[in-house]
Scaffold this active site. Structure first.
Site, PDB file in Angstrom:
ATOM      1  N   ARG A 227       0.860  -1.177   0.000  1.00  0.00           N
ATOM      2  CA  ARG A 227       0.000   0.000   0.000  1.00  0.00           C
ATOM      3  C   ARG A 227       0.901   1.233   0.000  1.00  0.00           C
ATOM      4  O   ARG A 227       1.983   1.218   0.611  1.00  0.00           O
ATOM      5  CB  ARG A 227      -0.895   0.038   1.255  1.00  0.00           C
ATOM      6  CG  ARG A 227      -2.091  -0.877   1.223  1.00  0.00           C
ATOM      7  CD  ARG A 227      -3.170  -0.412   0.231  1.00  0.00           C
ATOM      8  NE  ARG A 227      -4.311  -1.309   0.218  1.00  0.00           N
ATOM      9  CZ  ARG A 227      -4.485  -2.337  -0.621  1.00  0.00           C
ATOM     10  NH1 ARG A 227      -3.571  -2.592  -1.534  1.00  0.00           N
ATOM     11  NH2 ARG A 227      -5.567  -3.086  -0.557  1.00  0.00           N
TER      12      ARG A 227
ATOM     13  N   GLU B 198      -2.636   7.958  -4.107  1.00  0.00           N
ATOM     14  CA  GLU B 198      -3.115   7.395  -5.379  1.00  0.00           C
ATOM     15  C   GLU B 198      -4.600   7.604  -5.636  1.00  0.00           C
ATOM     16  O   GLU B 198      -5.040   7.556  -6.788  1.00  0.00           O
ATOM     17  CB  GLU B 198      -2.792   5.890  -5.463  1.00  0.00           C
ATOM     18  CG  GLU B 198      -3.619   5.005  -4.552  1.00  0.00           C
ATOM     19  CD  GLU B 198      -3.295   3.515  -4.721  1.00  0.00           C
ATOM     20  OE1 GLU B 198      -2.100   3.169  -4.779  1.00  0.00           O
ATOM     21  OE2 GLU B 198      -4.244   2.708  -4.796  1.00  0.00           O
TER      22      GLU B 198
ATOM     23  N   HIS C 177      -1.497   0.482  -9.599  1.00  0.00           N
ATOM     24  CA  HIS C 177      -2.216  -0.529  -8.798  1.00  0.00           C
ATOM     25  C   HIS C 177      -2.767  -1.642  -9.691  1.00  0.00           C
ATOM     26  O   HIS C 177      -3.954  -1.957  -9.654  1.00  0.00           O
ATOM     27  CB  HIS C 177      -3.344   0.142  -7.991  1.00  0.00           C
ATOM     28  CG  HIS C 177      -3.599  -0.566  -6.681  1.00  0.00           C
ATOM     29  ND1 HIS C 177      -3.741   0.090  -5.487  1.00  0.00           N
ATOM     30  CD2 HIS C 177      -3.737  -1.886  -6.375  1.00  0.00           C
ATOM     31  CE1 HIS C 177      -3.952  -0.774  -4.516  1.00  0.00           C
ATOM     32  NE2 HIS C 177      -3.946  -1.985  -5.035  1.00  0.00           N
TER      33      HIS C 177
HETATM   34  P1  NAI Z   1      -1.607 -11.457   4.408  1.00  0.00           P
HETATM   35  O1  NAI Z   1      -2.518 -11.007   5.472  1.00  0.00           O
HETATM   36  O2  NAI Z   1      -1.680 -12.874   3.922  1.00  0.00           O
HETATM   37  O3  NAI Z   1      -0.090 -11.210   4.862  1.00  0.00           O
HETATM   38  C1  NAI Z   1       0.357 -10.045   5.494  1.00  0.00           C
HETATM   39  C2  NAI Z   1       1.594 -10.405   6.297  1.00  0.00           C
HETATM   40  O4  NAI Z   1       2.129  -9.205   6.825  1.00  0.00           O
HETATM   41  C3  NAI Z   1       1.302 -11.351   7.470  1.00  0.00           C
HETATM   42  O5  NAI Z   1       2.221 -12.417   7.474  1.00  0.00           O
HETATM   43  C4  NAI Z   1       1.452 -10.453   8.682  1.00  0.00           C
HETATM   44  O6  NAI Z   1       1.913 -11.143   9.831  1.00  0.00           O
HETATM   45  C5  NAI Z   1       2.511  -9.468   8.175  1.00  0.00           C
HETATM   46  N1  NAI Z   1       2.537  -8.237   8.970  1.00  0.00           N
HETATM   47  C6  NAI Z   1       1.519  -7.608   9.602  1.00  0.00           C
HETATM   48  N2  NAI Z   1       1.973  -6.525  10.257  1.00  0.00           N
HETATM   49  C7  NAI Z   1       3.314  -6.478  10.021  1.00  0.00           C
HETATM   50  C8  NAI Z   1       4.345  -5.620  10.448  1.00  0.00           C
HETATM   51  N3  NAI Z   1       4.092  -4.588  11.257  1.00  0.00           N
HETATM   52  N4  NAI Z   1       5.584  -5.862  10.008  1.00  0.00           N
HETATM   53  C9  NAI Z   1       5.851  -6.918   9.205  1.00  0.00           C
HETATM   54  N5  NAI Z   1       4.931  -7.788   8.792  1.00  0.00           N
HETATM   55  C10 NAI Z   1       3.664  -7.569   9.195  1.00  0.00           C
HETATM   56  O7  NAI Z   1      -1.796 -10.429   3.206  1.00  0.00           O
HETATM   57  P2  NAI Z   1      -1.402 -10.633   1.677  1.00  0.00           P
HETATM   58  O8  NAI Z   1      -2.526 -11.252   0.937  1.00  0.00           O
HETATM   59  O9  NAI Z   1      -0.067 -11.257   1.581  1.00  0.00           O
HETATM   60  O10 NAI Z   1      -1.350  -9.108   1.173  1.00  0.00           O
HETATM   61  C11 NAI Z   1      -0.407  -8.197   1.711  1.00  0.00           C
HETATM   62  C12 NAI Z   1      -0.802  -6.790   1.314  1.00  0.00           C
HETATM   63  O11 NAI Z   1      -0.652  -6.637  -0.088  1.00  0.00           O
HETATM   64  C13 NAI Z   1      -2.292  -6.455   1.568  1.00  0.00           C
HETATM   65  O12 NAI Z   1      -2.500  -6.015   2.907  1.00  0.00           O
HETATM   66  C14 NAI Z   1      -2.561  -5.376   0.570  1.00  0.00           C
HETATM   67  O13 NAI Z   1      -2.351  -4.123   1.180  1.00  0.00           O
HETATM   68  C15 NAI Z   1      -1.522  -5.602  -0.525  1.00  0.00           C
HETATM   69  N6  NAI Z   1      -2.116  -6.003  -1.796  1.00  0.00           N
HETATM   70  C16 NAI Z   1      -1.818  -5.276  -2.915  1.00  0.00           C
HETATM   71  C17 NAI Z   1      -2.357  -5.620  -4.148  1.00  0.00           C
HETATM   72  C18 NAI Z   1      -2.012  -4.877  -5.391  1.00  0.00           C
HETATM   73  O14 NAI Z   1      -2.693  -5.047  -6.425  1.00  0.00           O
HETATM   74  N7  NAI Z   1      -0.984  -4.049  -5.409  1.00  0.00           N
HETATM   75  C19 NAI Z   1      -3.308  -6.721  -4.262  1.00  0.00           C
HETATM   76  C20 NAI Z   1      -3.506  -7.454  -3.038  1.00  0.00           C
HETATM   77  C21 NAI Z   1      -2.948  -7.077  -1.848  1.00  0.00           C
END
Ligand code: NAI
Length: 331
Positions: free
Chosen positions: A233, A262, A294
């Site tokens: 993000r 954005e 995005h």
């Molecule tokens: P997820 O929930 O499976 O994984 C997120 C990981 O980040 C978890 O392992 C969690 O423990 C870790 N985390 C949480 N707080 C943290 C911190 N303070 N420091 C380090 N690690 C931390 O989520 P997923 O599916 O892997 O997606 C991650 C992010 O990617 C989403 O939150 C979203 O913002 C972004 N995203 C972007 C997309 C795009 O098109 N550019 C599409 C989908 C998601």
């Protein structure tokens, strides 16, 4: 039952209509984004379907509740734009698509790395102009490099697997070390150590702990000349700090699919407009910065999964049943 879609694009309509054939909701597609002024357009809807830049604030939720909206369905994974506490207060259920094709996003992060490194975007234009010189296109081998991954959830894990396949060493930072990742060779370290690598990729959610994770203080730990990739993000990076780091050469190259401001830019054709955002104009002026709007999620597989999961989420919540996939249920 009616679902009103905010910020919808032609591709949303085609994927959702396809999967709605067997369900039969009434789908109302709006291209405006959801905010305090547009919430009224959800009148008579049981559910609203929102995307990453819709502002689902306390005031918006109050309006939705007063109109009888029962469900807020996010057609994305991140939910930093929704005031969950207010939804709880007004008894509105909130759901998301927790894991739609994490490979789509991971592969886009890798595409950004390869483009920035081997400069294929420049080579493409150069060759079309019959300029076959290689000057300025020098890259480096990924094999043997160290990659720093922040966040090893669904997307981070898919990204780690790809980078291990390139022959890279992968160092990760997460709140919880993932055993499966450790078993395939990923090692966990404090954030500062993970920032001291050749390529850093951000895959954590945006929340109060991670907002401006990359700013002046943390940039001091980044290996000089490192590449930084952000498909998470925009708010994970402090824009002013990254511009300064690029000017000083502290950051060697930057690939961003998300941008802090954005919501006024992305998902629109502004080619005939005067862009008022000076920061993105500055970022676009660097030869070593690659920006995509995005689009990391934007694959056929991901859109199919987003549409089918979102419609099923709404179907289950509207029936007052709990979701089978607990990670999809936010409130
Ligand atoms: P997820 O929930 O499976 O994984 C997120 C990981 O980040 C978890 O392992 C969690 O423990 C870790 N985390 C949480 N707080 C943290 C911190 N303070 N420091 C380090 N690690 C931390 O989520 P997923 O599916 O892997 O997606 C991650 C992010 O990617 C989403 O939150 C979203 O913002 C972004 N995203 C972007 C997309 C795009 O098109 N550019 C599409 C989908 C998601």
């Amino acid at each position: 039952m009616k679902i009103t879609f905010f910020s919808s694009q032609p591709y949303d309509r085609s994927f959702f209509e396809k999967f709605n054939d067997s369900i039969g909701f009434e789908l109302n597609f709006l291209d405006v984004s959801l905010d305090e002024h547009t919430a009224v357009m959800a009148k008579n809807a049981t559910a609203v379907c929102v995307f990453v830049n819709d502002k689902v604030t306390a005031a918006v939720i109050q309006q939705l509740a007063e109109m009888g909206v029962k469900v807020i369905a996010l057609r994305c994974a991140g939910f930093n734009n929704v005031d969950l506490e207010s939804a709880r207060k007004y008894g509105i259920r909130v759901c998301r698509v927790p894991a739609y094709s994490p490979e789509a996003v991971a592969e886009h992060a890798v595409a950004m790395i390869l483009t920035l490194n081997r400069k294929t975007h420049k080579a493409y234009n150069r060759v079309r102009e019959q300029n076959f010189s290689l000057n300025g296109l020098l890259g480096f081998n990924l094999h043997g490099k160290t990659i720093g991954v922040v966040g090893t959830g669904n997307i981070g894990q898919a990204f780690c697997r790809i980078m291990l396949g390139f022959g890279c060493t992968v160092k990760a930072f997460d709140l919880i070390a993932n055993k499966e990742m450790e078993s395939i060779g990923v090692t966990y370290h404090p954030l500062m150590e993970v920032l001291n690598t050749d390529i850093i990729s951000l895959h954590c959610p945006l929340n109060e702990q991670t907002r401006h994770l990359i700013q002046d203080e943390t940039l001091a730990y980044v290996k000089p000349g490192a590449m930084l990739i952000n498909t998470g993000r925009g708010g994970l990076i402090d824009t002013k700090s990254i511009i300064n780091a690029l000017k000083k050469g502290q950051i060697g190259s930057l690939g961003i699919d998300v941008y802090e401001q954005e919501e006024k830019l992305f998902f629109r054709d502004l080619s005939a407009n005067i862009i008022q955002d000076d920061d993105i104009q500055r970022l676009m002026s660097f030869p070593n910065v690659l920006i995509t709007a995005h689009q990391a999620f934007f694959t056929d597989e991901a859109l199919s999964q987003i549409a089918s999961t979102t419609l099923n989420n709404v179907l289950q919540l509207a029936k007052n049943s709990n979701l089978k996939d607990q990670a999809a249920l936010l409130v």
